[in-house]
Design a protein around this motif. Structure first.
Motif, short mmCIF file in Angstrom:
data_model
loop_
_atom_site.label_atom_id
_atom_site.label_comp_id
_atom_site.label_asym_id
_atom_site.label_seq_id
_atom_site.Cartn_x
_atom_site.Cartn_y
_atom_site.Cartn_z
N ILE A 170 -54.56 -52.86 58.39
CA ILE A 170 -54.04 -52.44 59.70
C ILE A 170 -54.95 -53.00 60.78
O ILE A 170 -56.16 -52.75 60.77
CB ILE A 170 -53.94 -50.91 59.79
CG1 ILE A 170 -52.92 -50.40 58.78
CG2 ILE A 170 -53.60 -50.46 61.20
CD1 ILE A 170 -52.86 -48.90 58.64
N ASP A 171 -54.37 -53.75 61.70
CA ASP A 171 -55.12 -54.35 62.79
C ASP A 171 -55.39 -53.32 63.87
O ASP A 171 -54.47 -52.63 64.32
CB ASP A 171 -54.33 -55.53 63.37
CG ASP A 171 -55.11 -56.25 64.44
OD1 ASP A 171 -56.30 -56.55 64.21
OD2 ASP A 171 -54.54 -56.50 65.52
N ILE A 172 -56.64 -53.21 64.29
CA ILE A 172 -57.02 -52.34 65.39
C ILE A 172 -57.15 -53.22 66.62
O ILE A 172 -58.13 -53.96 66.76
CB ILE A 172 -58.37 -51.64 65.12
CG1 ILE A 172 -58.35 -50.88 63.80
CG2 ILE A 172 -58.71 -50.69 66.28
CD1 ILE A 172 -59.72 -50.44 63.34
N PRO A 173 -56.16 -53.19 67.51
CA PRO A 173 -56.22 -54.08 68.68
C PRO A 173 -57.30 -53.64 69.68
O PRO A 173 -57.40 -52.46 70.00
CB PRO A 173 -54.83 -53.98 69.29
CG PRO A 173 -54.29 -52.68 68.82
CD PRO A 173 -54.95 -52.38 67.50
N ILE A 174 -58.09 -54.60 70.12
CA ILE A 174 -59.14 -54.34 71.11
C ILE A 174 -59.00 -55.39 72.20
O ILE A 174 -58.81 -56.57 71.91
CB ILE A 174 -60.55 -54.43 70.47
CG1 ILE A 174 -60.72 -53.38 69.37
CG2 ILE A 174 -61.64 -54.29 71.52
CD1 ILE A 174 -60.73 -51.95 69.83
N GLY A 175 -59.11 -54.96 73.43
CA GLY A 175 -59.02 -55.89 74.56
C GLY A 175 -60.36 -56.55 74.83
O GLY A 175 -61.07 -56.97 73.92
N LYS A 176 -60.75 -56.64 76.06
CA LYS A 176 -61.98 -57.33 76.46
C LYS A 176 -63.23 -56.45 76.31
O LYS A 176 -64.34 -56.95 76.31
CB LYS A 176 -61.87 -57.80 77.92
CG LYS A 176 -60.76 -58.81 78.13
CD LYS A 176 -61.07 -60.11 77.46
CE LYS A 176 -60.00 -61.14 77.72
NZ LYS A 176 -60.11 -62.28 76.86
N VAL A 177 -63.02 -55.12 76.23
CA VAL A 177 -64.14 -54.19 76.15
C VAL A 177 -64.01 -53.33 74.90
O VAL A 177 -62.97 -52.75 74.64
CB VAL A 177 -64.20 -53.28 77.40
CG1 VAL A 177 -65.31 -52.25 77.28
CG2 VAL A 177 -64.36 -54.11 78.66
N ALA B 273 -56.08 -47.68 53.85
CA ALA B 273 -57.12 -48.17 52.94
C ALA B 273 -57.87 -49.36 53.50
O ALA B 273 -59.03 -49.60 53.14
CB ALA B 273 -56.50 -48.53 51.60
N TYR B 274 -57.22 -50.14 54.38
CA TYR B 274 -57.82 -51.37 54.90
C TYR B 274 -57.60 -51.46 56.41
O TYR B 274 -56.49 -51.25 56.89
CB TYR B 274 -57.19 -52.60 54.24
CG TYR B 274 -57.18 -52.54 52.73
CD1 TYR B 274 -58.36 -52.73 52.01
CD2 TYR B 274 -56.01 -52.30 52.04
CE1 TYR B 274 -58.36 -52.68 50.63
CE2 TYR B 274 -56.00 -52.24 50.65
CZ TYR B 274 -57.19 -52.43 49.95
OH TYR B 274 -57.19 -52.36 48.59
N LEU B 275 -58.66 -51.82 57.10
CA LEU B 275 -58.60 -52.00 58.55
C LEU B 275 -59.16 -53.37 58.90
O LEU B 275 -60.06 -53.88 58.22
CB LEU B 275 -59.44 -50.94 59.26
CG LEU B 275 -58.99 -49.50 59.12
CD1 LEU B 275 -60.08 -48.55 59.61
CD2 LEU B 275 -57.70 -49.27 59.90
N ALA B 276 -58.64 -53.95 59.98
CA ALA B 276 -59.15 -55.22 60.50
C ALA B 276 -59.46 -55.05 61.98
O ALA B 276 -58.65 -54.49 62.73
CB ALA B 276 -58.13 -56.33 60.30
#
Length: 114
Positions: free
Chosen positions: A24-31, A68-71
């Motif tokens: 599962i993708d954890i979206p992060i912006g510029k900060v 179970a899995y994070l990105a």
């Protein structure tokens, strides 16, 4: 050997294993900070409505979930709060130690060459 956290360079060449397709993708912006991470983590992992947007609640929700899995891709992040990043890594490591999940793949920014 299995571990909780894997680091990947910006070019996608892994230092350990490749990112699982089901991560599962954890979206992060510029900060990258506590507020941004917890909001993105809750949305990405579909945390329940009682999620309290704090570290303890994140640990509880992660260990109670089927995740179970994070990105986490930090390659384009301009400002990383290292204290918050270290706390998050500690949560992942503790959860993995106790429950065998989740595992986290972190794409790191490359350092500027002067």
């Amino acid at each position: 050997m299995s571990q909780a956290i894997y680091y990947i360079n910006q070019n996608g060449i892994t230092l350990s294993d490749s990112i699982p397709e089901q991560a599962i993708d954890i979206p992060i912006g510029k900060v990258f900070d506590k507020e941004t991470l917890l909001t993105s983590l809750a949305e990405a992992c579909d945390f329940p409505s009682y999620f309290a947007h704090n570290w303890d609640s994140a640990w509880d929700c992660l260990t109670d979930s089927k995740v179970a899995y994070l990105a986490l891709n930090l390659a384009a992040v301009e400002n990383i709060n290292t204290e918050d990043f270290n706390v998050f890594k500690g949560i992942i490591e503790d959860a993995y130690k106790d429950f065998g999940k989740p595992q986290l793949w972190v794409t790191m920014p490359t350092k500027d060459k002067d």
